[in-house]
Write a protein that holds these residues in place. Sequence first.
Motif, PDB file in Angstrom:
ATOM      1  N   GLN A 158      35.205  28.990  23.002  1.00  7.87           N
ATOM      2  CA  GLN A 158      34.176  30.014  23.184  1.00  7.87           C
ATOM      3  C   GLN A 158      33.964  30.321  24.668  1.00  7.87           C
ATOM      4  OE1 GLN A 158      30.256  28.535  22.060  1.00  7.87           O
ATOM      5  NE2 GLN A 158      31.180  26.531  21.971  1.00  7.87           N
ATOM      6  N   GLN A 159      33.230  31.424  24.908  1.00  6.83           N
ATOM      7  CA  GLN A 159      33.125  31.881  26.295  1.00  6.83           C
ATOM      8  C   GLN A 159      32.398  30.888  27.196  1.00  6.83           C
ATOM      9  OE1 GLN A 159      32.022  36.198  25.798  1.00  6.83           O
ATOM     10  NE2 GLN A 159      33.523  36.278  27.450  1.00  6.83           N
ATOM     11  N   GLN A 160      31.466  30.142  26.627  1.00  8.91           N
ATOM     12  CA  GLN A 160      30.818  29.086  27.403  1.00  8.91           C
ATOM     13  C   GLN A 160      31.477  27.747  27.096  1.00  8.91           C
ATOM     14  OE1 GLN A 160      28.710  29.942  29.696  1.00  8.91           O
ATOM     15  NE2 GLN A 160      28.800  32.067  28.997  1.00  8.91           N
TER      16      GLN A 160
ATOM     17  N   ILE B  20      37.894  33.501  21.146  1.00  2.00           N
ATOM     18  CA  ILE B  20      37.503  33.138  19.795  1.00  2.00           C
ATOM     19  C   ILE B  20      36.823  34.326  19.144  1.00  2.00           C
ATOM     20  CG2 ILE B  20      35.214  32.221  20.308  1.00  2.00           C
ATOM     21  CD1 ILE B  20      36.786  29.824  18.452  1.00  2.00           C
ATOM     22  N   ASN B  21      36.734  34.271  17.822  1.00  4.33           N
ATOM     23  CA  ASN B  21      36.225  35.387  17.034  1.00  4.33           C
ATOM     24  C   ASN B  21      37.084  36.636  17.221  1.00  4.33           C
ATOM     25  OD1 ASN B  21      34.217  33.787  16.066  1.00  4.33           O
ATOM     26  ND2 ASN B  21      32.789  34.345  17.702  1.00  4.33           N
ATOM     27  N   ASN B  22      38.365  36.421  17.412  1.00  8.96           N
ATOM     28  CA  ASN B  22      39.328  37.522  17.434  1.00  8.96           C
ATOM     29  C   ASN B  22      40.690  36.971  17.006  1.00  8.96           C
ATOM     30  OD1 ASN B  22      40.158  36.046  19.601  1.00  8.96           O
ATOM     31  ND2 ASN B  22      39.557  37.564  21.139  1.00  8.96           N
ATOM     32  N   MET B  23      41.705  37.793  17.124  1.00  9.31           N
ATOM     33  CA  MET B  23      43.026  37.351  16.677  1.00  9.31           C
ATOM     34  C   MET B  23      43.513  36.112  17.415  1.00  9.31           C
ATOM     35  SD  MET B  23      45.277  40.677  16.059  1.00  9.31           S
ATOM     36  CE  MET B  23      44.664  42.155  15.338  1.00  9.31           C
ATOM     37  N   THR B  24      43.277  36.072  18.730  1.00  4.36           N
ATOM     38  CA  THR B  24      43.723  34.914  19.502  1.00  4.36           C
ATOM     39  C   THR B  24      43.182  33.631  18.892  1.00  4.36           C
ATOM     40  OG1 THR B  24      43.265  36.382  21.323  1.00  4.36           O
ATOM     41  CG2 THR B  24      44.021  34.177  21.866  1.00  4.36           C
ATOM     42  N   GLY B  25      41.898  33.651  18.560  1.00  2.00           N
ATOM     43  CA  GLY B  25      41.287  32.466  17.967  1.00  2.00           C
ATOM     44  C   GLY B  25      41.985  32.074  16.677  1.00  2.00           C
ATOM     45  N   THR B  26      42.234  33.061  15.824  1.00  2.00           N
ATOM     46  CA  THR B  26      42.890  32.764  14.557  1.00  2.00           C
ATOM     47  C   THR B  26      44.274  32.176  14.796  1.00  2.00           C
ATOM     48  OG1 THR B  26      41.728  34.621  13.575  1.00  2.00           O
ATOM     49  CG2 THR B  26      43.602  33.758  12.360  1.00  2.00           C
ATOM     50  N   ILE B  27      45.028  32.786  15.707  1.00  2.00           N
ATOM     51  CA  ILE B  27      46.394  32.293  15.940  1.00  2.00           C
ATOM     52  C   ILE B  27      46.376  30.874  16.480  1.00  2.00           C
ATOM     53  CG2 ILE B  27      48.490  32.620  17.302  1.00  2.00           C
ATOM     54  CD1 ILE B  27      48.120  35.578  17.082  1.00  2.00           C
ATOM     55  N   ILE B  28      45.500  30.633  17.482  1.00  2.00           N
ATOM     56  CA  ILE B  28      45.480  29.294  18.085  1.00  2.00           C
ATOM     57  C   ILE B  28      45.088  28.244  17.047  1.00  2.00           C
ATOM     58  CG2 ILE B  28      44.323  27.822  19.763  1.00  2.00           C
ATOM     59  CD1 ILE B  28      44.149  30.188  21.616  1.00  2.00           C
ATOM     60  N   ALA B  29      43.987  28.481  16.349  1.00  2.00           N
ATOM     61  CA  ALA B  29      43.489  27.458  15.433  1.00  2.00           C
ATOM     62  C   ALA B  29      44.453  27.241  14.270  1.00  2.00           C
ATOM     63  CB  ALA B  29      42.117  27.857  14.911  1.00  2.00           C
ATOM     64  N   MET B  30      45.032  28.306  13.759  1.00  2.00           N
ATOM     65  CA  MET B  30      45.918  28.122  12.612  1.00  2.00           C
ATOM     66  C   MET B  30      47.252  27.518  13.012  1.00  2.00           C
ATOM     67  SD  MET B  30      44.929  30.949   9.849  1.00  2.00           S
ATOM     68  CE  MET B  30      46.466  30.699   9.100  1.00  2.00           C
ATOM     69  N   THR B  31      47.730  27.833  14.211  1.00  2.00           N
ATOM     70  CA  THR B  31      48.951  27.176  14.682  1.00  2.00           C
ATOM     71  C   THR B  31      48.730  25.672  14.731  1.00  2.00           C
ATOM     72  OG1 THR B  31      49.526  29.090  16.004  1.00  2.00           O
ATOM     73  CG2 THR B  31      50.602  27.028  16.564  1.00  2.00           C
ATOM     74  N   HIS B  32      47.572  25.299  15.256  1.00  2.00           N
ATOM     75  CA  HIS B  32      47.268  23.867  15.343  1.00  2.00           C
ATOM     76  C   HIS B  32      47.261  23.225  13.962  1.00  2.00           C
ATOM     77  CE1 HIS B  32      43.953  20.690  15.624  1.00  2.00           C
ATOM     78  NE2 HIS B  32      45.061  20.141  16.059  1.00  2.00           N
ATOM     79  N   ILE B  33      46.638  23.911  13.017  1.00  2.00           N
ATOM     80  CA  ILE B  33      46.500  23.317  11.689  1.00  2.00           C
ATOM     81  C   ILE B  33      47.829  23.255  10.947  1.00  2.00           C
ATOM     82  CG2 ILE B  33      45.538  23.793   9.407  1.00  2.00           C
ATOM     83  CD1 ILE B  33      42.989  24.684  11.063  1.00  2.00           C
TER      84      ILE B  33
ATOM     85  N   ALA C 156      35.999  22.264  16.289  1.00  2.00           N
ATOM     86  CA  ALA C 156      36.382  21.778  17.613  1.00  2.00           C
ATOM     87  C   ALA C 156      36.989  22.915  18.428  1.00  2.00           C
ATOM     88  CB  ALA C 156      37.381  20.644  17.474  1.00  2.00           C
ATOM     89  N   TRP C 157      37.767  23.763  17.767  1.00  2.00           N
ATOM     90  CA  TRP C 157      38.337  24.898  18.496  1.00  2.00           C
ATOM     91  C   TRP C 157      37.249  25.832  18.978  1.00  2.00           C
ATOM     92  CZ3 TRP C 157      42.530  24.891  20.904  1.00  2.00           C
ATOM     93  CH2 TRP C 157      43.637  24.189  20.417  1.00  2.00           C
ATOM     94  N   LYS C 158      36.159  25.947  18.202  1.00  2.00           N
ATOM     95  CA  LYS C 158      35.044  26.786  18.658  1.00  2.00           C
ATOM     96  C   LYS C 158      34.511  26.262  19.980  1.00  2.00           C
ATOM     97  CE  LYS C 158      32.853  29.515  15.527  1.00  2.00           C
ATOM     98  NZ  LYS C 158      32.289  29.973  14.314  1.00  2.00           N
TER      99      LYS C 158
ATOM    100  N   ILE D 199      39.699  29.788   5.280  1.00  2.00           N
ATOM    101  CA  ILE D 199      38.574  29.103   5.927  1.00  2.00           C
ATOM    102  C   ILE D 199      38.625  29.304   7.436  1.00  2.00           C
ATOM    103  CG2 ILE D 199      37.491  26.881   6.341  1.00  2.00           C
ATOM    104  CD1 ILE D 199      38.527  25.961   3.716  1.00  2.00           C
ATOM    105  N   THR D 200      39.791  29.029   8.016  1.00  2.00           N
ATOM    106  CA  THR D 200      39.911  29.111   9.464  1.00  2.00           C
ATOM    107  C   THR D 200      39.697  30.531   9.990  1.00  2.00           C
ATOM    108  OG1 THR D 200      41.408  27.247   9.336  1.00  2.00           O
ATOM    109  CG2 THR D 200      41.378  28.465  11.387  1.00  2.00           C
ATOM    110  N   PRO D 201      40.344  31.539   9.432  1.00  2.00           N
ATOM    111  CA  PRO D 201      40.058  32.898   9.915  1.00  2.00           C
ATOM    112  C   PRO D 201      38.580  33.252   9.757  1.00  2.00           C
ATOM    113  CG  PRO D 201      41.962  32.918   8.477  1.00  2.00           C
ATOM    114  CD  PRO D 201      41.420  31.537   8.435  1.00  2.00           C
ATOM    115  N   GLU D 202      37.989  32.791   8.693  1.00  2.00           N
ATOM    116  CA  GLU D 202      36.575  33.072   8.460  1.00  2.00           C
ATOM    117  C   GLU D 202      35.726  32.511   9.605  1.00  2.00           C
ATOM    118  OE1 GLU D 202      35.537  34.558   5.424  1.00  2.00           O
ATOM    119  OE2 GLU D 202      33.631  34.779   6.476  1.00  2.00           O
ATOM    120  N   LEU D 203      36.088  31.283  10.037  1.00  2.00           N
ATOM    121  CA  LEU D 203      35.257  30.620  11.038  1.00  2.00           C
ATOM    122  C   LEU D 203      35.552  31.070  12.458  1.00  2.00           C
ATOM    123  CD1 LEU D 203      35.164  26.974   9.642  1.00  2.00           C
ATOM    124  CD2 LEU D 203      33.380  28.712   9.565  1.00  2.00           C
ATOM    125  N   VAL D 204      36.815  31.311  12.777  1.00  2.00           N
ATOM    126  CA  VAL D 204      37.137  31.623  14.171  1.00  2.00           C
ATOM    127  C   VAL D 204      37.721  33.023  14.346  1.00  2.00           C
ATOM    128  CG1 VAL D 204      37.583  29.207  14.733  1.00  2.00           C
ATOM    129  CG2 VAL D 204      39.467  30.662  14.046  1.00  2.00           C
TER     130      VAL D 204
END
Lengths: 364, 423
Positions: free
Chosen positions: B263-265, B287-300, B257-259, B363-368
Amino acid sequence: MADIRGAAVRFEKVQKSYDGENLVVKDLNLDIAPGEFLTMLGPSGSGKTTCLMMLAGFEPATHGEIFLNDKPINNVPPYKRGIGMVFQNYALFPHMSVAENLAFPLQIRKMNKTDQQAKVKRALEMVELGAFGNRRPAQLSGGQQQRVAVARALVFDPELVLMDEPLGALDKQLREQMQYEIKHIHENLGVSVVYVTHDQTEALTMSDRVAVFEDGVIQQLSPPDVLYESPKNSFVAQFIGENNKLHGKVTKIAKGVCEVTLDDGTKLKAEPVNVSAVGDPTTISLRPERVEFDNPDKLDNTVKGKILEILYLGDHLRVVMSVAGNPEFIVKVRNRGIKRPLEEGKTYSIGWSAEDCKALDFSG
Amino acid sequence: MADAAVSGTKTVLTTHDGKPLKVSLAKALRREKLRALMLIAPLLLFILLSFIMPIADMLFRSVENGIVAETLPKTVVALKNWDPASGEAPGEDVFAALHDDMKVAVAEKTHTRLGSRLNYDQPGISSLFRKSGRRIGRMKEGDYKQQFLDIDDGWGSVENWTTIKRLSPTITDSYFLASVDAERGADGIERKPENERIYILLFVRTILLSMAITVSCILLGYPIAYLLANLPVRTSNLLMILVLLPFWTSLLVRTSAWKVLLQQQGVINDVLVWIGLIDDAGRLVMINNMTGTIIAMTHILLPFMILPLFSVMKTISPSYVRAAKSMGATDWTTFWRIYFPNTVPGIGAGSILVFILAIGYYITPELVGGTSGVFISNRIAYHISSSLNWGLAAALGTILLVLVLALYWVYDRIVGIDNVKLG
Ligand SMILES: Nc1ncnc2c1ncn2[C@@H]1O[C@H](COP(=O)(O)OP(=O)(O)OP(=O)(O)O)[C@@H](O)[C@H]1O
Ligand SMILES: [Mg+2]
């Protein structure tokens, strides 16, 4: 009442409801003079703490206005009211030592360090906890915590102090000592005190005036002696001190005296307090120590009663009798104050005067 | 009894039957302890089998290196007399031993495994073993050295033999060296060339990102926990369900869902473009950078911060706040001097939970996470499931474990572990 100037605290037609369905405080009107020691006394849940909370500003009044030194304070936030408070559960800050707890209000007032220390030291000595400054509240006994709470409420010299059962957890001796201390501080500092207690002896010994609460209503607001001698209704009579109840109907009434016929036919002379007409149901209230075994015939009322039990209490005897159909009629007899020795199971004549015997509203 | 204590004489206290009191007490307690132990025995066994043993196995694997000595036992012995500094390949005796060992290894089909193990340290060496394995049956007796050299002249390389000799002890530090981007070169331990360094960077990134995630969990979780603890029960129950909702959704679904959002689109960029905050060319890369990892993992991980904070805040009596205000403290002073210090144990507990969970997440860093947002655990997973270099994975895991323990120790020093409360 609203005209009185210079009241330290005034409640004007105050009502309070927490849930919008029940009134916890109903139409409270109360004036507290500067320097007065006023005690709120009443059964659990009668709204005493609620009144204090409204005064301190932690609960808004649902209706009505509260004045502090003649200024309405409904919209003044609690921290600007300058009221010292002892909470029912002490509310000592657990992460601070005792001394830090006491210094907190002084720090808020930006007092300098040396003055702070001096004041904290004096306050701790006042409650005899001089050696406990470095302890955490959790390392104190309940009574010690309570004393710290009292000291903390007084340390910043507020003009008005609210105390919610500040001595509830103390043993009898310490309690009496603290009562004396508080009274002493009150007289020396000239602060106004609103005091809540369940202990009627405490209320009677300490207060200038006592407000008896029941169910959100002040039943009587009087100095202690008036409260005891002339209760305005049977709730107050019942709540303050010990009391014998006799139920009956008014059969004659004149100014200052009335005749009451009890349910078993006995006729008594009594002082009418809140009965107005012949035929009113009434409850007679009579203090146990006003009943005499000596020369009962000379008194206004003379009845016969059978002694069921005698309890020896040292300075006095407590005699349980069956009188006029009431099997729990109590008489307090001064030890060796009577010439005849009393015996259980025998019937005696007893008597009392009409003014000790109040005809109050009927209460089952 | 009191007398003995006061006068300080060493009278031994005894029970009625004359046994020393201490002995009797210990005996009575022992029986109770044994009973308690039996009660928890199944759990103890379970923990031993599923937790302690795997960790012990991992610690062992990170240094274990029996494969060379097991597959080429005679060669290892023969190599003892060879000095790599001589600059020449070993002599005939070593190659004769190698021939014997290889025959057995080929029969047992273990020579390719050895080849790929040696390949970690010496790229290219595995082909020697594969080629020689195919031809070993056709070798004639005598002059084995020449025959091996005919198969592949890599057998003449001093470097290859050095690697074999270096890895012949059953215990090795090569995995740990690799884990910290170092290797054993000609003159001792040295750092790897710049373009091959990766693990230290990953460790540092893992720790820094985990800290960032912990901090953002505190910032977001604190107000929510406060609301939960102070709202009327019905509202706070509803809010609690919302907090727990992520637990009832699959991790993969949440991450995906975070993807969609980032994502840019994706939704967020579309909205920003639509309201004109950014133009179409300047879409944010989230996404696909540190920001993505921080956002998604904070949520989780947010619930792991909120729950301990909530349970600590629940125990803070409102009368503390009231008392402070009655003494003249403003709302802010009351919060900062009275309320906040009492919530520190909750922050501590939440931070430990979130940080330790974050540091091992993959898992999350791997995906985002893309390439700049992956964690050390992603490399560990890669070595376990793709490259099959379990020794390296174990060494990385051990370092991670030691790091966590070290941080825990630091935390205990600074905050104090008694200061952690889950409610
Ligand atoms: N925060 C609250 N929300 C709802 N009802 C309340 C609240 N606080 C008190 N009440 C109710 O208001 C009534 C009066 O409570 P209050 O605490 O004033 O009694 P009290 O006279 O101080 O009793 P006690 O002597 O036991 O301390 C009680 O019936 C109580 O249940
Ligand atoms: Mg109360």
